[in-house]
Design an enzyme around this catalytic site. Structure first.
Site, PDB file in Angstrom:
ATOM      1  N   GLU A  44     -62.291  35.782 -29.647  1.00 33.71           N
ATOM      2  CA  GLU A  44     -61.714  35.488 -28.334  1.00 33.71           C
ATOM      3  C   GLU A  44     -62.282  34.146 -27.908  1.00 33.71           C
ATOM      4  O   GLU A  44     -63.509  33.973 -27.864  1.00 33.71           O
ATOM      5  CB  GLU A  44     -62.051  36.541 -27.270  1.00 33.71           C
ATOM      6  CG  GLU A  44     -61.342  36.205 -25.954  1.00 33.71           C
ATOM      7  CD  GLU A  44     -61.721  37.044 -24.737  1.00 33.71           C
ATOM      8  OE1 GLU A  44     -61.088  36.872 -23.689  1.00 33.71           O
ATOM      9  OE2 GLU A  44     -62.676  37.847 -24.836  1.00 33.71           O
ATOM     10  N   GLU A  69     -67.571  30.997 -25.918  1.00 32.90           N
ATOM     11  CA  GLU A  69     -67.572  30.583 -24.508  1.00 32.90           C
ATOM     12  C   GLU A  69     -68.374  29.294 -24.408  1.00 32.90           C
ATOM     13  O   GLU A  69     -69.475  29.207 -24.936  1.00 32.90           O
ATOM     14  CB  GLU A  69     -68.182  31.707 -23.663  1.00 32.90           C
ATOM     15  CG  GLU A  69     -68.464  31.368 -22.219  1.00 32.90           C
ATOM     16  CD  GLU A  69     -67.242  30.846 -21.471  1.00 32.90           C
ATOM     17  OE1 GLU A  69     -66.200  31.507 -21.466  1.00 32.90           O
ATOM     18  OE2 GLU A  69     -67.336  29.740 -20.897  1.00 32.90           O
ATOM     19  N   ASP A 118     -58.044  28.426 -18.944  1.00 29.75           N
ATOM     20  CA  ASP A 118     -57.972  27.479 -17.820  1.00 29.75           C
ATOM     21  C   ASP A 118     -56.665  26.688 -17.910  1.00 29.75           C
ATOM     22  O   ASP A 118     -56.328  26.174 -18.984  1.00 29.75           O
ATOM     23  CB  ASP A 118     -59.160  26.521 -17.862  1.00 29.75           C
ATOM     24  CG  ASP A 118     -60.493  27.258 -17.732  1.00 29.75           C
ATOM     25  OD1 ASP A 118     -60.525  28.286 -17.044  1.00 29.75           O
ATOM     26  OD2 ASP A 118     -61.491  26.811 -18.339  1.00 29.75           O
ATOM     27  N   LYS A 122     -53.288  19.167 -14.325  1.00 28.42           N
ATOM     28  CA  LYS A 122     -52.910  17.741 -14.335  1.00 28.42           C
ATOM     29  C   LYS A 122     -52.385  17.353 -15.713  1.00 28.42           C
ATOM     30  O   LYS A 122     -53.017  17.679 -16.735  1.00 28.42           O
ATOM     31  CB  LYS A 122     -54.117  16.871 -13.985  1.00 28.42           C
ATOM     32  CG  LYS A 122     -54.520  17.027 -12.533  1.00 28.42           C
ATOM     33  CD  LYS A 122     -55.618  16.069 -12.147  1.00 28.42           C
ATOM     34  CE  LYS A 122     -55.953  16.291 -10.676  1.00 28.42           C
ATOM     35  NZ  LYS A 122     -57.328  15.971 -10.354  1.00 28.42           N
ATOM     36  N   GLU A 193     -61.274  40.710 -17.427  1.00 26.35           N
ATOM     37  CA  GLU A 193     -61.759  40.589 -16.048  1.00 26.35           C
ATOM     38  C   GLU A 193     -60.710  39.885 -15.166  1.00 26.35           C
ATOM     39  O   GLU A 193     -60.377  40.348 -14.087  1.00 26.35           O
ATOM     40  CB  GLU A 193     -63.069  39.783 -16.046  1.00 26.35           C
ATOM     41  CG  GLU A 193     -63.663  39.660 -14.664  1.00 26.35           C
ATOM     42  CD  GLU A 193     -64.793  38.635 -14.585  1.00 26.35           C
ATOM     43  OE1 GLU A 193     -65.132  38.025 -15.604  1.00 26.35           O
ATOM     44  OE2 GLU A 193     -65.304  38.446 -13.475  1.00 26.35           O
TER      45      GLU A 193
HETATM   46  N1  SAM Z   1     -61.072  35.458 -20.901  1.00 27.56           N
HETATM   47  C1  SAM Z   1     -61.765  35.849 -19.681  1.00 27.56           C
HETATM   48  C2  SAM Z   1     -60.885  36.750 -18.856  1.00 27.56           C
HETATM   49  O1  SAM Z   1     -59.674  36.826 -19.123  1.00 27.56           O
HETATM   50  O2  SAM Z   1     -61.414  37.410 -17.949  1.00 27.56           O
HETATM   51  C3  SAM Z   1     -62.229  34.622 -18.892  1.00 27.56           C
HETATM   52  C4  SAM Z   1     -61.157  33.712 -18.373  1.00 27.56           C
HETATM   53  S1  SAM Z   1     -61.809  32.229 -17.579  1.00 27.56           S
HETATM   54  C5  SAM Z   1     -60.513  31.739 -16.536  1.00 27.56           C
HETATM   55  C6  SAM Z   1     -61.668  31.028 -18.904  1.00 27.56           C
HETATM   56  C7  SAM Z   1     -62.961  30.872 -19.687  1.00 27.56           C
HETATM   57  O3  SAM Z   1     -62.701  30.020 -20.813  1.00 27.56           O
HETATM   58  C8  SAM Z   1     -64.079  30.232 -18.892  1.00 27.56           C
HETATM   59  O4  SAM Z   1     -65.239  31.036 -18.983  1.00 27.56           O
HETATM   60  C9  SAM Z   1     -64.282  28.873 -19.583  1.00 27.56           C
HETATM   61  O5  SAM Z   1     -65.629  28.413 -19.533  1.00 27.56           O
HETATM   62  C10 SAM Z   1     -63.816  29.171 -20.993  1.00 27.56           C
HETATM   63  N2  SAM Z   1     -63.341  27.992 -21.750  1.00 27.56           N
HETATM   64  C11 SAM Z   1     -62.475  27.060 -21.304  1.00 27.56           C
HETATM   65  N3  SAM Z   1     -62.273  26.096 -22.243  1.00 27.56           N
HETATM   66  C12 SAM Z   1     -63.048  26.440 -23.306  1.00 27.56           C
HETATM   67  C13 SAM Z   1     -63.292  25.842 -24.575  1.00 27.56           C
HETATM   68  N4  SAM Z   1     -62.704  24.671 -24.913  1.00 27.56           N
HETATM   69  N5  SAM Z   1     -64.137  26.452 -25.422  1.00 27.56           N
HETATM   70  C14 SAM Z   1     -64.751  27.615 -25.068  1.00 27.56           C
HETATM   71  N6  SAM Z   1     -64.568  28.226 -23.872  1.00 27.56           N
HETATM   72  C15 SAM Z   1     -63.730  27.654 -23.001  1.00 27.56           C
END
Ligand code: SAM
Length: 215
Positions: A44, A69, A118, A122, A193
């Site tokens: 994941e 993460e 995320d 933009k 979550e």
């Molecule tokens: N997947 C979880 C959920 O659905 O509850 C968390 C969603 S949260 C909005 C997105 C997570 O992806 C954040 O913790 C962020 O730090 C991580 N993330 C974003 N870009 C990433 C990258 N390039 N490599 C690793 N993690 C990343």
């Protein structure tokens, strides 16, 4: 999710037996070295606090699950939450997913989950979206034959962007829905979550499953 620095997060993560250190040294041998005896190896990317993988790894002991993460402050929560429990088929990695091809060999990964990635709204940030064609190329490089990408979000713009990117690089979308919780695709669904949070607000959840060109 708050992205503040938490003092000691790096040290706690480095000391945790749940977190794999020096991931590049396991390239090509994750299953035998980290998850001996498992049949499949799933990632994941952007696992947040690891709640989704915690449930999946309990349900499916024959699969090795690795949560990636990039934020130490977020991964700390996964490590603290689950650190007391031994779970042989669940591990975490603190890494930016940009670097996955340095850590996983071609064909080594059987499935990649992207949950509520995320959106980077933009235009100039489109390459940072985890479903951009740049990231899809990285996923195609590590997925096994028949390996799939599973993506969930409540963000329609990101979902539409993802469909365009998948099409541009000739991936096949094998299943999709724009209302997961009222769709047959919801059978066996494990809530994340963010999914719990956004569906409680009344947002519809979108999901697609896709595989790389030629797979
Ligand atoms: N997947 C979880 C959920 O659905 O509850 C968390 C969603 S949260 C909005 C997105 C997570 O992806 C954040 O913790 C962020 O730090 C991580 N993330 C974003 N870009 C990433 C990258 N390039 N490599 C690793 N993690 C990343």
């Amino acid at each position: 999710m708050r992205l503040r620095n938490i003092p000691g997060a790096e040290e706690t993560i480095e000391a945790s037996p749940f977190v794999v250190q020096d991931p590049a040294s396991f390239r090509g041998r994750w299953k035998e070295a980290i998850f001996p005896g498992v049949k499949r190896f799933y990632l994941e990317i952007g696992c947040g606090k690891g709640i989704f993988l915690h449930t999946l790894s309990e349900r499916d002991p024959e699969t090795g699950f690795l949560g990636i993460e990039k934020m130490s402050s977020v991964l700390l929560r996964a490590v603290e939450k689950f650190g007391a429990e031994e779970r042989a088929n669940l591990r975490f990695l603190r890494m930016d997913a940009e670097n996955i091809t340095e850590c996983f060999a071609p064909g080594e990964v059987d499935r990649i989950y992207l949950n509520f990635s995320d959106p980077w709204p933009k235009d100039r940030h489109h390459k940072r979206r985890l479903t951009s064609r740049e990231f899809l190329a990285r996923y195609a490089a590590v997925l096994s034959p028949g390996g799939t990408l599973e993506f969930k979000t409540d963000n329609e713009a990101l979902f539409d962007f993802s469909l365009e990117e998948l099409s541009a690089v000739h991936w096949t979308v094998t299943e999709m829905t724009r209302d997961l919780h009222r769709s047959p695709m919801n059978e066996g669904n494990v809530m994340t979550e963010y999914e719990d949070r956004f569906s409680t607000l009344g947002n519809r959840i979108l999901k697609l499953i896709a595989k790389p060109a030629g797979a």
